[in-house]
Design an enzyme around this catalytic site. Structure first.
Site, short mmCIF file in Angstrom:
data_model
loop_
_atom_site.label_atom_id
_atom_site.label_comp_id
_atom_site.label_asym_id
_atom_site.label_seq_id
_atom_site.Cartn_x
_atom_site.Cartn_y
_atom_site.Cartn_z
N TYR A 148 43.83 55.67 12.97
CA TYR A 148 43.68 57.04 13.47
C TYR A 148 42.33 57.61 13.06
CZ TYR A 148 44.44 62.07 13.93
OH TYR A 148 44.33 63.41 14.26
N LYS A 152 39.01 59.01 15.38
CA LYS A 152 38.44 60.34 15.28
C LYS A 152 36.97 60.28 14.84
CE LYS A 152 41.98 62.64 16.69
NZ LYS A 152 41.91 63.38 17.98
#
Length: 252
Positions: A148, A152
């Site tokens: 994750y 980002k």
């Protein structure tokens, strides 16, 4: 902070941060087209006076076609907010390739395609503004968020690059990097006093950012008021990532 006469597309607009951004854009005078894979968001968006389109951003060809359709219908595209995203938190050694692929397709590839499709329209029309939703995890993260965090961080990196790719044609590209935000899920969790107290210790103010506060930042970046910002990462984390003496609140 005025968006009168502008047309803004917001992905993942049916709930949470996306709905907050759509609401803020409407309040600032924009026509808003909200994309969401869940039809449950239709009523919420239409209550704002926004247009709803059911769009799955993981269908990259379909996503690009939806951007073109929204542009053709409104006759213009002034702003694009790539907000749709997912979070999968699992122990690093247990993460499956399918989970990795989901994170990369939703969080990174769709943003790249959204920027490219909107950028082609905007550069041919004299300019516009793109806002990508990154995360505090692009700068400071924790175990279980390896993939994750990588997605980002990728959003932040390509935002910087696209500022130079699209800037000469009048298109600004910036990123918002929120920490914890009071979405519907977080609000429900905060009904537990222990969790609420924990969340409030994530920053020196002892508060939790609202979706409307993120919406206001998006409006600023989309509007002429944000003209000086291009390739920027706005750390909307209330200083969470600024602490040198990092500690784990779960063990404090």
């Amino acid at each position: 902070m005025n968006l009168d006469g502008k047309h803004i597309i917001v992905t993942g607009a049916g709930a949470g941060i996306g709905l907050g951004i759509a609401r803020a854009c409407r309040a600032a005078g924009a026509e808003v087209t909200g994309f969401d894979v869940n039809v449950a968001g239709r009523d919420r968006l239409e209550a704002l006076g926004a247009r709803f389109m059911q769009v799955d951003v993981t269908d990259l060809d379909g996503f690009e076609a939806a951007i073109s359709e929204a542009h053709s219908r409104e006759g213009r595209l002034d702003g694009m907010v790539n907000n749709a995203g997912v979070t999968i938190k699992v122990p690093f050694l247990d993460m499956t390739r399918a989970q990795m692929e989901t994170l990369w397709t939703v969080n990174q590839r769709s943003v790249l395609v959204g920027c490219q499709a909107a950028g082609r329209i905007m550069t041919g029309a004299g300019g516009g503004a793109i806002v990508n939703l990154s995360s505090v995890h692009a700068r400071a993260t924790n175990p279980g968020h390896e993939a994750y965090a990588a997605t980002k961080a990728a959003i932040a990196a390509m935002t910087r690059a696209m500022a130079w790719s699209l800037g000469p044609q009048g298109v600004r590209v910036n990123a918002i990097c929120p920490a914890l935000v009071r979405t519907e899920i977080v609000d429900a969790a905060m009904q537990d006093p222990t969790l609420a107290a924990q969340f409030r210790r994530y920053n020196p103010e002892g508060t939790v950012t609202t979706v409307d506060e993120i919406g206001a930042l998006a409006v600023f970046l989309l509007s002429d008021a944000g003209a000086a910002l291009n390739g920027s990462e706005v750390m909307a984390d209330r200083a969470m990532s600024a602490l040198l003496d990092v500690f784990d609140v779960r063990r404090d």
